[in-house]
Scaffold this motif. Structure first.
Motif: not given
Length: 764
Positions: A229-231, A241-248
């Motif tokens: 997601x852009x946010x 820096x790209x945030x993942x929805x959870x540790x995967x």
């Protein structure tokens, strides 16, 4: 006469070999011999062929060292096939894939991208040679690997410069040089450049791959490419820096516009910050000129992906592909305390990220199947996941025994090419009550007991005893016991041994070894008596030669093994109130012991106190290896260690009280212990079907609802001894009993409840 029997014998052998040859027509094929002994080699295999009549089924048997990606007529059919070697120290797994729906009349193309690790690790035993075996035999199509297949070295895949991953990992850091890439080599429209005929290395059974064993677990679940997601993307200079929805477990993908020679590096937060004090995996890319897309195929994990990229590079899209074990989060738990809800959810997420080729301790530093860890992980899976997860626990047990040494020693992790040290306590846990027997109770898979029982007895027989029948400290390869301090090792070893005896006694009874059962029962009876005489000092269990603080772990095992009788419970509770030495791995047994002692309030208080830091930390969706991170953890401290998730099991099995009482949930318990909770509910996906239970309690009433699947029965245990009235499905309990709808099991308030939906309302 003897000569005649010899002729018959050899005729049978030759006939059997001929059948085996008919079953496997494919040959092991590879690159030129000088290329096969290197590390981190990628190769592309291709076969073009024609089909007149389409088969209804086309089951391809595919074996490799080490991993492969299968394309049929330009479509990606298998994303990362193959299992790390192996079922035994010498043998190899193979996959079965039905490719019939991808075939067409006329010209067809099969292409296989192969990744050869070329080194040992804590989760892989390298054969020492890159190899592929493909065998497909159907009613209208026979296609097998041989020297008619084409192959090329994929020189665009290289090893990234800089530090190598630590010795526990067989994977290498992948560098992809797009300037050298032939992106269309696997396509039916692609040009056949740089290909050569494959080299044949032998038929089925050839060394160094030897016997082939069918893959016992599903192919990976592919969640598909998903855009960040852009946010969740922040670009700061040369760092994205790209945030993942959870540790995967994921593979990164990007679509960029760059100049030839631009370098891009891909890492995660687990590489940069939470790496367990060891070099983990990363990826790199060298760009060609213009717009280009790339997916790095070696999976990594973390909460955040970092892309280090020149500032002039234009990023069109950033994506990730999650893959993992093919199962579902079918289990569920929720209660009135948000802390335990978060703990359960983080434990489930941690469990899933430590499942792939094997159960793993962690998905980054080691990816190793430490067998004591799996005892906890497998039990968590029974409560959190659907029955497809059971196959990974079965694989663990067969591998543990498949790697047994000739002298009977068991060791872990396996499979492993560079480790063979015995951890005596973890081995005992795995072959005993909490290991193989717990697996059997949840699955009803008796064949595992039949197959593995003799080897288990061979290992148990290695343990030396003193003149009174207690076991001596076994040297093994690592007298570990647990992370942390104040380990009363002689007690721990004796208690794990007793639990191994308990598991063996139950197994012997189940599969008909009655003499063994009676012998083990007698040993257990004497063992309990001697253990209490030797180690109980009137206030606690202690080895007289041990000088540390009293070990809480040992007391938990003594309760759970029924070594400690109820008259010792108050003093043992005093130990639990004063001693906190267990790591997150052994703490699960402390909680379970407290529930067995019917002290749920005290158990919940201790649980919240000990796990507060990792559960309440908002930055992580997974649980830590130790009580803290980094230097505050154990062994370097990873942030995704499923051995810390034992509370998941406790919440479902003890708070809501759902546990199998006979193998395969033919009967199960509903014995809720809410303690200071006002509400709890759970769902368990058993092999009999889904079991759901919900409990609410107030000052004047408790209501328990649950269902019993078809073919099963529940033993409900009345949570309260003093009550004013009980209604079952709105009818007074005595009428229900008189009508025979439920059966009274004993005078302690246990009722046998048949299939159906039930509501039990208890007025206080």
């Amino acid at each position: 006469m003897n000569r005649m029997w010899l002729l018959i014998f050899f005729s049978i052998v030759l006939f059997s070999n001929r059948i085996a040859a008919q079953q496997w027509e494919g040959k092991w094929i590879g690159l030129a011999s000088q290329d096969t002994s290197s590390t981190n080699i990628w190769a592309g295999f291709r076969k073009d062929f024609n089909i007149d009549r389409l088969p209804k089924h086309a089951i391809a048997k595919i074996a490799v060292d080490s991993k492969y990606w299968l394309y049929v007529n330009d479509k990606l059919v298998v994303f990362e096939g193959g299992l790390k070697r192996g079922p035994s120290p010498s043998d190899t797994y193979y996959d079965e894939v039905d490719i019939s729906k991808y075939l067409k009349k006329g010209d067809n193309t099969i292409a296989i991208k192969l990744w050869y690790f070329g080194k040992h690790g804590f989760s892989h035993n390298s054969s020492g040679k890159l190899g592929l075996l493909f065998d497909l035999q159907s009613e209208n199509l026979e296609l097998s690997s041989n020297k008619s297949w084409l192959v090329k070295r994929l020189v665009e895949y290289q090893s990234a410069p800089g530090k190598e991953p630590n010795f526990r990992l067989p994977e290498s850091n992948i560098l992809y040089d797009a300037r050298l890439g032939d992106e269309g080599w696997y396509s039916s429209e692609g040009k056949l450049t740089s290909f050569e005929p494959a080299i044949e290395h032998g038929a089925f059974g050839s060394v160094p791959w030897n016997k082939l064993v069918k893959r016992p677990i599903p192919l990976w679940k592919d969640f598909g490419l998903k855009a960040f997601r852009s946010q969740d993307i922040l670009r700061n200079g040369d760092t994205v820096i790209c945030k993942l929805p959870y540790n995967m477990q994921f593979t990164p993908y990007f679509d960029i516009e760059a100049n030839e020679g631009d370098s891009i590096h891909i890492v995660t937060d687990n590489y940069l910050y939470y790496n367990g004090s060891a070099e983990n995996l990363r990826a790199a890319y060298i760009a060609k000129n213009g717009r280009q897309q790339y997916e790095s195929l070696g999976w990594i994990n973390g909460h955040v992906m970092y892309l280090i990229v020149p500032e002039h590079v234009k990023i069109n899209q950033l994506m990730y592909r999650e893959t993992g074990y093919d199962t579902e989060f079918a289990g569920f738990f929720e209660c009135s305390d948000p802390f335990f809800n978060t703990l359960w959810q983080k434990a489930a997420r941690t469990l899933y990220i430590t499942m792939r080729d094997t159960y793993m301790d962690c998905p980054d530093r080691e990816r190793a199947q430490w067998t004591g860890d799996v005892v906890l992980e497998a039990q968590e899976a029974f409560y959190a996941l659907n029955p497809s997860s059971h196959a990974l626990a079965r694989k663990w047990l067969y591998e543990l025994i498949g790697w047994q040494k000739a002298d009977g020693v068991l060791f872990s992790p396996v499979p492993a090419g560079n480790w063979d040290k015995e951890l005596p306590d973890q081995a005992l846990a795995s072959i005993g009550y909490y290991g193989i027997w717990m697996y059997y109770m949840h699955t009803g898979d008796k064949q595992v007991l039949v197959d593995l029982y003799p080897a288990i007895q061979k290992y148990i027989s290695l343990w030396e005893k003193d003149k009174d029948g207690l076991v001596l400290l076994r040297e093994g390869g690592w007298q570990w016991g647990d992370w942390g301090e104040n380990k009363d090792m002689l007690l721990l070893y004796n208690l794990w041994y007793y639990l191994a005896l308990k598991g063996s006694c139950l197994m012997a009874d189940e599969i008909g070894y009655k003499e063994d059962m009676r012998r083990i029962e007698a040993e257990m009876k004497q063992f309990k008596r001697t253990f209490n005489q030797r180690f109980w000092n009137g206030a606690a269990y202690r080895d007289p030669s041990y000088s540390g603080k009293t070990d809480d772990r040992a007391h938990a095992l003594a309760v759970l093994a029924d070594i400690a009788d109820k008259d010792k419970y108050d003093l043992i509770l005093d130990v639990f109130s004063k001693q906190e030495h267990a790591s997150p791995y052994m703490e699960k047994y402390v909680f379970e012991a407290m529930y067995k002692m019917r002290e749920p309030v005290l158990a919940n208080v201790r649980h919240k106190k000990r796990f507060a830091e990792m559960v309440n930390n908002p930055n992580f969706t997974t649980l830590f290896e130790g009580w803290g991170i980094g230097k505050d953890g154990y062994g370097g401290g990873t942030v995704n260690h499923a051995w810390s998730g034992g509370g998941l099991t406790i919440m479902s099995s003890e708070v809501c009280g759902i546990k199998p009482l006979t193998p395969g949930y033919k009967t199960f318990s509903v014995t809720p212990q809410l303690g200071n909770l006002s509400f709890a509910k759970a769902k368990v996906s058993s092999i009999k079907g889904e079991i759901e239970s919900s409990i609410t309690q107030s000052a004047d009433q408790m209501v328990v609802t649950f269902n019993v699947p078809k073919g099963s029965a529940a033993v409900f245990e009345l949570p309260l001894k003093n009550y004013a009235s009980i209604l079952i499905n709105g009818v007074p309990v005595d009428k229900i009993i008189r009508k025979g709808k439920i059966a009274v099991r004993n005078s302690d308030g246990q009722w046998v409840v048949p299939e159906g939906k039930w509501e039990i309302k208890i007025s206080i």
